[in-house]
Design a protein around this motif. Structure first.
Motif, PDB file in Angstrom:
ATOM      1  N   ALA B  79     -83.213  -5.659  65.061  1.00 33.14           N
ATOM      2  CA  ALA B  79     -83.933  -4.555  64.409  1.00 33.14           C
ATOM      3  C   ALA B  79     -83.103  -3.377  64.121  1.00 33.14           C
ATOM      4  CB  ALA B  79     -85.082  -4.102  65.282  1.00 33.14           C
ATOM      5  N   TRP B  80     -81.642  -3.326  64.603  1.00 35.36           N
ATOM      6  CA  TRP B  80     -80.831  -1.914  64.441  1.00 35.36           C
ATOM      7  C   TRP B  80     -80.945  -1.220  63.150  1.00 35.36           C
ATOM      8  CZ3 TRP B  80     -76.309  -1.377  61.783  1.00 35.36           C
ATOM      9  CH2 TRP B  80     -75.873  -2.690  61.463  1.00 35.36           C
ATOM     10  N   MET B  81     -80.737  -2.247  61.969  1.00 35.49           N
ATOM     11  CA  MET B  81     -80.503  -1.764  60.672  1.00 35.49           C
ATOM     12  C   MET B  81     -81.865  -1.313  60.079  1.00 35.49           C
ATOM     13  SD  MET B  81     -78.453  -0.667  58.575  1.00 35.49           S
ATOM     14  CE  MET B  81     -76.717  -1.430  58.299  1.00 35.49           C
ATOM     15  N   GLU B  82     -83.075  -1.639  60.116  1.00 31.83           N
ATOM     16  CA  GLU B  82     -84.195  -1.417  60.046  1.00 31.83           C
ATOM     17  C   GLU B  82     -84.550  -0.183  60.798  1.00 31.83           C
ATOM     18  OE1 GLU B  82     -86.878  -4.576  60.905  1.00 31.83           O
ATOM     19  OE2 GLU B  82     -85.638  -5.863  59.805  1.00 31.83           O
ATOM     20  N   ALA B 206     -82.974  -3.113  54.587  1.00 30.60           N
ATOM     21  CA  ALA B 206     -82.084  -3.157  55.620  1.00 30.60           C
ATOM     22  C   ALA B 206     -81.054  -4.427  55.349  1.00 30.60           C
ATOM     23  CB  ALA B 206     -82.761  -3.321  57.100  1.00 30.60           C
ATOM     24  N   THR B 207     -81.702  -5.470  54.853  1.00 28.58           N
ATOM     25  CA  THR B 207     -80.894  -6.506  54.699  1.00 28.58           C
ATOM     26  C   THR B 207     -79.709  -6.242  53.629  1.00 28.58           C
ATOM     27  OG1 THR B 207     -82.547  -7.952  55.220  1.00 28.58           O
ATOM     28  CG2 THR B 207     -80.819  -8.925  53.958  1.00 28.58           C
ATOM     29  N   LYS B 208     -80.098  -5.399  52.675  1.00 29.21           N
ATOM     30  CA  LYS B 208     -79.302  -4.999  51.565  1.00 29.21           C
ATOM     31  C   LYS B 208     -78.096  -4.209  52.230  1.00 29.21           C
ATOM     32  CE  LYS B 208     -81.993  -4.971  47.466  1.00 29.21           C
ATOM     33  NZ  LYS B 208     -82.814  -4.365  46.586  1.00 29.21           N
ATOM     34  N   ALA B 209     -78.589  -3.282  53.339  1.00 31.05           N
ATOM     35  CA  ALA B 209     -77.568  -2.374  53.604  1.00 31.05           C
ATOM     36  C   ALA B 209     -76.560  -3.104  54.823  1.00 31.05           C
ATOM     37  CB  ALA B 209     -78.269  -1.361  54.780  1.00 31.05           C
ATOM     38  N   VAL B 210     -77.132  -4.108  55.347  1.00 36.04           N
ATOM     39  CA  VAL B 210     -76.125  -4.952  56.283  1.00 36.04           C
ATOM     40  C   VAL B 210     -75.100  -5.615  55.297  1.00 36.04           C
ATOM     41  CG1 VAL B 210     -76.099  -6.913  57.656  1.00 36.04           C
ATOM     42  CG2 VAL B 210     -77.745  -5.427  58.232  1.00 36.04           C
ATOM     43  N   GLN B 211     -75.742  -6.151  54.232  1.00 37.58           N
ATOM     44  CA  GLN B 211     -74.762  -6.945  53.175  1.00 37.58           C
ATOM     45  C   GLN B 211     -73.721  -6.038  52.983  1.00 37.58           C
ATOM     46  OE1 GLN B 211     -77.573  -8.451  50.714  1.00 37.58           O
ATOM     47  NE2 GLN B 211     -78.019 -10.535  51.922  1.00 37.58           N
ATOM     48  N   HIS B 212     -73.845  -4.795  52.608  1.00 38.75           N
ATOM     49  CA  HIS B 212     -73.250  -3.774  51.716  1.00 38.75           C
ATOM     50  C   HIS B 212     -71.911  -3.509  52.781  1.00 38.75           C
ATOM     51  CE1 HIS B 212     -72.151  -0.275  49.149  1.00 38.75           C
ATOM     52  NE2 HIS B 212     -72.168   0.399  50.382  1.00 38.75           N
ATOM     53  N   PHE B 213     -72.458  -3.273  54.207  1.00 43.50           N
ATOM     54  CA  PHE B 213     -71.635  -2.814  55.319  1.00 43.50           C
ATOM     55  C   PHE B 213     -70.723  -4.061  55.733  1.00 43.50           C
ATOM     56  CE2 PHE B 213     -74.034   1.095  55.654  1.00 43.50           C
ATOM     57  CZ  PHE B 213     -73.214   2.108  55.572  1.00 43.50           C
ATOM     58  N   TYR B 214     -71.227  -5.187  55.377  1.00 45.54           N
ATOM     59  CA  TYR B 214     -70.504  -6.603  55.994  1.00 45.54           C
ATOM     60  C   TYR B 214     -69.428  -6.582  54.875  1.00 45.54           C
ATOM     61  CZ  TYR B 214     -69.465 -10.895  58.091  1.00 45.54           C
ATOM     62  OH  TYR B 214     -68.974 -11.920  58.887  1.00 45.54           O
ATOM     63  N   SER B 215     -69.814  -6.327  53.602  1.00 40.91           N
ATOM     64  CA  SER B 215     -68.559  -6.717  52.601  1.00 40.91           C
ATOM     65  C   SER B 215     -67.548  -5.603  52.578  1.00 40.91           C
ATOM     66  CB  SER B 215     -69.032  -6.700  51.215  1.00 40.91           C
ATOM     67  OG  SER B 215     -69.635  -5.476  51.013  1.00 40.91           O
ATOM     68  N   ILE B 216     -67.892  -4.199  53.197  1.00 41.42           N
ATOM     69  CA  ILE B 216     -66.993  -3.436  53.400  1.00 41.42           C
ATOM     70  C   ILE B 216     -66.050  -3.601  54.614  1.00 41.42           C
ATOM     71  CG2 ILE B 216     -66.926  -0.804  54.223  1.00 41.42           C
ATOM     72  CD1 ILE B 216     -69.346  -0.595  52.499  1.00 41.42           C
TER      73      ILE B 216
END
Lengths: 20, 235
Positions: B79-82, B206-216
């Protein structure tokens, strides 16, 4: 748990849990 | 006839009113040149510090600390990113098309464009608009806290949980608190339902944000603290 060491530590370093 | 007495808030809600963490600030490094590396470094550092606060806050939710350590970890990893995104969204409610990552880090579309944050900006804005439509501002104090609690306790069968019954009990008590909250709004009896209906969009964001930071993270140009990395990897 080794892989998630910091989360594990932060959860363990408990300030007294709230008991309501 | 006298109007029915308002149901008292549950212990969970009244307790959450006390334990809301203090604000934290982004404090961008003044020695770094402006640009996307600086913006992302600032956000990753902010997220890392917010994570520490969220973990401390979760321990104050009645019932959370009595779960096994493994289950506490699973719930937070899920749940952290949400929770982070929801906090940003609620902070942004008073603004027009600006995202308030922190009180000292408010980004409009143009700034997002020049600092490489446009993808995040575009992902978060629809959620801000959705909560604005629900006129969430008035109830920010309670609904934000209750929503964050609900996020922490998704359906236990959707993830690896050791003690499903214990998580279910926590979930039940949180739902009771949400219903109590609904009782505070007799003019809008379906409020709790409307709040819960926003969760799919929140999850998606939140899923989009995780993907964004994961690619970074994979590009390796932006320094990230260990806790933030750990949580990204858990996803």
């Amino acid at each position: 748990k080794e892989k998630h060491k910091i989360l594990h530590q932060l959860l363990q370093n408990s300030t007294s849990p709230v008991d309501l | 006839m006298a109007p029915p007495a308002k149901k008292p808030l549950t212990k969970i809600v009244s307790h959450l009113l006390v334990v809301e963490p203090e604000k934290i600030y982004a404090m961008p490094d003044p020695t770094m040149p402006d640009g996307d590396i600086k913006a992302l470094t600032t956000l990753c550092d902010l997220a890392d510090r917010e994570l520490v606060v969220i973990i401390g806050w979760a321990k104050h939710i009645p019932g959370f600390s009595t779960l096994s350590l493994a289950d506490q970890m699973s719930l937070l990893q899920s749940a952290w990113m949400e929770i982070l995104v929801l906090s940003i969204v609620f902070r942004s409610l008073p603004c027009e098309d600006e995202i308030v990552y922190a009180e000292d880090y408010v980004v409009d579309e143009e700034q997002a464009r020049v600092s490489g944050l446009l993808d995040l900006h575009v992902a978060i804005l629809p959620l801000v608009r959705r909560y604005k439509k629900l006129r969430m501002e008035k109830e920010e104090f309670l609904s934000n806290r209750l929503m964050k609690c609900s996020l922490l306790c998704p359906s236990p069968d959707s993830m690896h949980i050791e003690n499903i019954e214990a998580v279910q009990r926590l979930q039940d008590s949180l739902h009771e608190a949400l219903q109590d909250f609904e009782g505070q709004h007799p003019e809008d009896p379906r409020r709790a339902g409307k709040l819960l209906m926003t969760l799919p969009l929140l999850r998606q964001t939140a899923t989009k944000a995780v993907q964004h930071f994961y690619s970074i993270k994979m590009q390796g140009k932006v320094p990230m603290h260990k806790l933030f990395l750990e949580m990204l990897e858990a996803k």
